[in-house]
Design a protein around this motif. Structure first.
Motif, PDB file in Angstrom:
ATOM      1  N   ARG A   1       0.848  -1.193   0.000  1.00 34.89           N
ATOM      2  CA  ARG A   1       0.000   0.000   0.000  1.00 34.89           C
ATOM      3  C   ARG A   1       0.881   1.239   0.000  1.00 34.89           C
ATOM      4  N   ILE A   2       0.650   2.118  -0.974  1.00 33.80           N
ATOM      5  CA  ILE A   2       1.453   3.329  -1.151  1.00 33.80           C
ATOM      6  C   ILE A   2       0.541   4.530  -0.935  1.00 33.80           C
ATOM      7  N   ASN A   3       0.880   5.362   0.053  1.00 36.44           N
ATOM      8  CA  ASN A   3       0.159   6.601   0.332  1.00 36.44           C
ATOM      9  C   ASN A   3       1.119   7.771   0.150  1.00 36.44           C
ATOM     10  N   THR A   4       0.716   8.784  -0.597  1.00 33.95           N
ATOM     11  CA  THR A   4       1.581   9.941  -0.818  1.00 33.95           C
ATOM     12  C   THR A   4       0.814  11.231  -0.539  1.00 33.95           C
ATOM     13  N   THR A   5       1.536  12.209   0.009  1.00 33.97           N
ATOM     14  CA  THR A   5       1.039  13.579   0.163  1.00 33.97           C
ATOM     15  C   THR A   5       2.091  14.495  -0.433  1.00 33.97           C
TER      16      THR A   5
ATOM     17  N   PRO B   1       4.902  21.494  -6.482  1.00 37.98           N
ATOM     18  CA  PRO B   1       4.128  21.771  -7.698  1.00 37.98           C
ATOM     19  C   PRO B   1       4.693  21.030  -8.899  1.00 37.98           C
ATOM     20  N   ILE B   2       4.835  19.724  -8.753  1.00 35.58           N
ATOM     21  CA  ILE B   2       5.433  18.922  -9.813  1.00 35.58           C
ATOM     22  C   ILE B   2       4.817  17.531  -9.747  1.00 35.58           C
TER      23      ILE B   2
ATOM     24  N   LEU C   1       2.676   2.782 -14.738  1.00 30.99           N
ATOM     25  CA  LEU C   1       3.427   3.741 -13.945  1.00 30.99           C
ATOM     26  C   LEU C   1       2.503   4.336 -12.901  1.00 30.99           C
ATOM     27  N   PHE C   2       3.035   4.536 -11.693  1.00 33.53           N
ATOM     28  CA  PHE C   2       2.266   5.166 -10.635  1.00 33.53           C
ATOM     29  C   PHE C   2       2.480   6.666 -10.712  1.00 33.53           C
ATOM     30  N   VAL C   3       1.406   7.418 -10.673  1.00 34.95           N
ATOM     31  CA  VAL C   3       1.474   8.868 -10.803  1.00 34.95           C
ATOM     32  C   VAL C   3       1.243   9.510  -9.443  1.00 34.95           C
ATOM     33  N   ILE C   4       2.201  10.348  -9.043  1.00 34.10           N
ATOM     34  CA  ILE C   4       2.019  11.202  -7.870  1.00 34.10           C
ATOM     35  C   ILE C   4       1.596  12.565  -8.405  1.00 34.10           C
ATOM     36  N   PRO C   5       0.363  12.974  -8.199  1.00 36.75           N
ATOM     37  CA  PRO C   5      -0.097  14.229  -8.783  1.00 36.75           C
ATOM     38  C   PRO C   5       0.620  15.430  -8.175  1.00 36.75           C
ATOM     39  N   SER C   6       0.702  16.504  -8.971  1.00 33.13           N
ATOM     40  CA  SER C   6       1.251  17.756  -8.480  1.00 33.13           C
ATOM     41  C   SER C   6       0.346  18.342  -7.413  1.00 33.13           C
TER      42      SER C   6
ATOM     43  N   SER D   1      -2.704  10.843  -2.665  1.00 39.49           N
ATOM     44  CA  SER D   1      -3.028   9.703  -3.518  1.00 39.49           C
ATOM     45  C   SER D   1      -2.701   8.409  -2.789  1.00 39.49           C
ATOM     46  N   ASN D   2      -3.433   7.339  -3.162  1.00 35.88           N
ATOM     47  CA  ASN D   2      -3.257   6.018  -2.557  1.00 35.88           C
ATOM     48  C   ASN D   2      -3.354   4.964  -3.651  1.00 35.88           C
ATOM     49  N   ILE D   3      -2.602   3.890  -3.482  1.00 37.63           N
ATOM     50  CA  ILE D   3      -2.685   2.771  -4.412  1.00 37.63           C
ATOM     51  C   ILE D   3      -2.257   1.508  -3.688  1.00 37.63           C
TER      52      ILE D   3
END
Length: 545
Positions: free
Chosen positions: A425-429, A433-434, A465-470, A485-487
């Motif tokens: 489980r991948i959680n990103t914050t 701005p990229i 590919l996993f996308v980390i949104p800006s 985002s979470n995946i």
């Protein structure tokens, strides 16, 4: 997963179970031996990164600074070189002077005393150079005066050096007592340490390179001894081991080499393809000068180098009015600085940076008194030098499109025999701005792909590919709110085993920030408050038989 951990978990479970039972309920004959699949959740990665953390991790040759006005971060690379010091550019050779003296009239044989004087001027030998000495404060040196007597009378000589004075203003005087020659030669030598003395060689401001000496000669006449025309005194003056602390005069037209230098730029070492643009890179050149005379600095070369690019070398354009560069110079002690900048308006620095520069190499020379002797006299201290500082400053403000970053790390994930399947489980914050898409490819020792973090199916590697949104930005490209985002990535037993068999993990990231192709370019800024938080956890089933 290592077996001791599983044993601990199992033992803990059994102990908790037993502690809740009484003796009446312990029916051992009813315990079954079927396979048991408890679940285990483990955090693998929990990081909170700033741009400074990322840059410093990749490159230890920089300084990360914050603009106090805008808050924009910039990475600074610098290199420094120097000329030789003042003590090494002025040659003070051993000096040797000789002068003879004979009495202007025969000395009477009647006894008594008589005092005469003689004045000499010794010229400092500059070995045919342009060196002109007005004065020197001595750091070290010996003055050796030897006097030989062939008079048949005792002689007392006081050597007076009116232009050699100590720190209290007292001129140097040395007294010599010599006995009668008695048909031979009597000599006497004295060594004077010149440290702390100031030697004025202008003879009262009228000339150069000259040292006056006054000899006061007292004859203690011996009754019955006369003198002949062959009797006399011989003066041999030597100055050796001369070192100055401060020099005033003219040193001549001198060329000085600064050491060659190279600045290693580690920021771009893992960058590959795509479009990358920094909007405001610049190079600052600062020259410090403690030679008290007109001087020029001339860059012989200033190059940017990247062996993986074509061409591998770029000439950095220096503004015409800065090469050669006329240096400010002190009129008294201390040093003066001269600076200029190269930016997008007067140089090709943006192209150099976007070349993914790995190294900046430069070589320069300095020229003292380029116009020869002028009305302004020179001063030099023993530690005078010219220092050249070159700073490459890269503000994190710009844009990137399909910009690829590669990195390879060693793997150390093993002992997966007891793990049956699981979920990553991948959680990103993201406060940057990229936007970033990334993939991780697991390879064997020969870098052959054997699995990847994200797959289309069991037989396809690395296409997803996993996308980390800006983050969400305002019209100025600054973050106003974070993206989240979470995946979940399923991992079966075979994939766990593939990962365990892997030797390397190749990380491929594609960065997109702003729009480097728009006109005018859309750019974003990186502030010190931006953070990227990544949490990766493993939830796996454990097979216990």
């Amino acid at each position: 997963m290592k077996k001791p951990l599983i044993r601990v978990l199992l033992a803990t479970y059994v102990l908790l179970y037993l502690s809740s039972c009484t003796e009446d309920y312990l029916k051992f004959d009813e315990i079954k031996t079927d396979d048991w699949r408890p679940e285990l959740a483990l955090p693998l990665v929990n990081s909170n990164l700033s741009i400074e953390d990322i840059v410093l991790k990749e490159d230890q040759n920089n300084i990360v600074q914050k603009d106090p006005t805008t808050g924009v971060l910039q990475v600074v690379y610098d290199g420094r070189v120097f000329t030789t010091q003042g003590a090494d550019i002025i040659d003070l050779p051993i000096q040797s002077f000789e002068q003879s003296y004979s009495s202007p009239k025969p000395l009477p044989p009647t006894g008594g005393d008589t005092t005469l004087s003689e004045n000499f001027i010794f010229t400092f030998n500059n070995n045919g150079t342009e060196l002109e000495i007005d004065s020197m404060l001595m750091k070290a040196g010996d003055l050796v005066l030897t006097i030989e007597n062939t008079f048949e009378h005792d002689v007392t000589v006081v050597a007076k050096y009116p232009s050699i004075v100590d720190s209290r203003g007292n001129s140097l005087e040395v007294t010599y007592d010599l006995n009668q020659a008695a048909g031979g030669v009597v000599s006497r030598s004295e060594v004077t340490d010149l440290k702390g003395y100031t030697i004025d060689m202008t003879n009262g401001g009228t000339t150069l390179n000259q040292i006056p000496v006054n000899f006061e000669i007292t004859f203690n006449l011996i009754s019955g001894n006369s003198s002949t025309s062959n009797d006399g005194l011989r003066f041999v003056l030597r100055m050796r081991n001369l070192e100055f602390k401060r020099f005033n005069g003219y040193v001549g037209n001198i060329d000085l080499n600064l050491d060659s230098n190279a600045i290693n730029i580690g920021l771009f070492k893992n960058f590959n393809n795509g479009t990358f643009f920094l909007s405001n890179p610049f190079m600052e050149v600062t020259v410090s000068n403690s030679f008290g005379m007109p001087s020029l600095l001339n860059f012989q070369n200033l190059l940017a180098y990247n062996p993986d690019n074509t061409p591998s070398t770029l000439n950095i354009v220096i503004p015409a009015n800065s090469n050669p560069l006329a240096l400010n110079f002190p009129v008294k002690d201390g040093n003066r600085k001269t600076s200029f900048e190269m930016d997008k308006n007067n140089s090709n620095i943006p192209a150099v940076v976007n070349h993914f520069v790995r190294e900046i190499a430069y070589k320069a020379t300095a020229n003292l008194n380029p116009n020869g002797k002028t009305a302004n006299r020179n001063f030099v201290t023993d530690t005078s030098k010219i220092g050249l500082d070159v700073f490459l400053k890269l503000p994190f403000e710009g844009a990137a499109s399909a910009f690829t970053l590669n990195d390879t790390i060693d793997l150390g994930f093993d002992n997966t025999d007891d793990l049956e399947s699981g979920i990553l489980r991948i959680n990103t914050t993201n406060g940057f701005p990229i936007s970033t898409t990334f993939q991780v490819i697991f390879t064997d020792e020969n870098y052959n792909a054997i699995d990847s973090l994200f797959t289309d199916d069991a037989n396809t590697l690395g296409n997803d590919l996993f996308v980390i949104p800006s983050s969400n930005t305002d019209n100025n490209g600054k973050t106003v709110s974070n993206s989240v985002s979470n995946i979940d990535v399923p991992v079966n037993t075979q994939r766990l085993q593939n990962i365990a068999n892997g030797k390397y993990a190749i990380i491929r990231a594609e960065l997109n920030a702003g729009d480097p192709n728009s006109n005018p370019r859309q750019t974003i800024q990186f502030l010190d408050s931006y953070r990227l938080s990544i949490f990766i956890g493993l939830k796996a089933s454990i097979l216990i038989k």
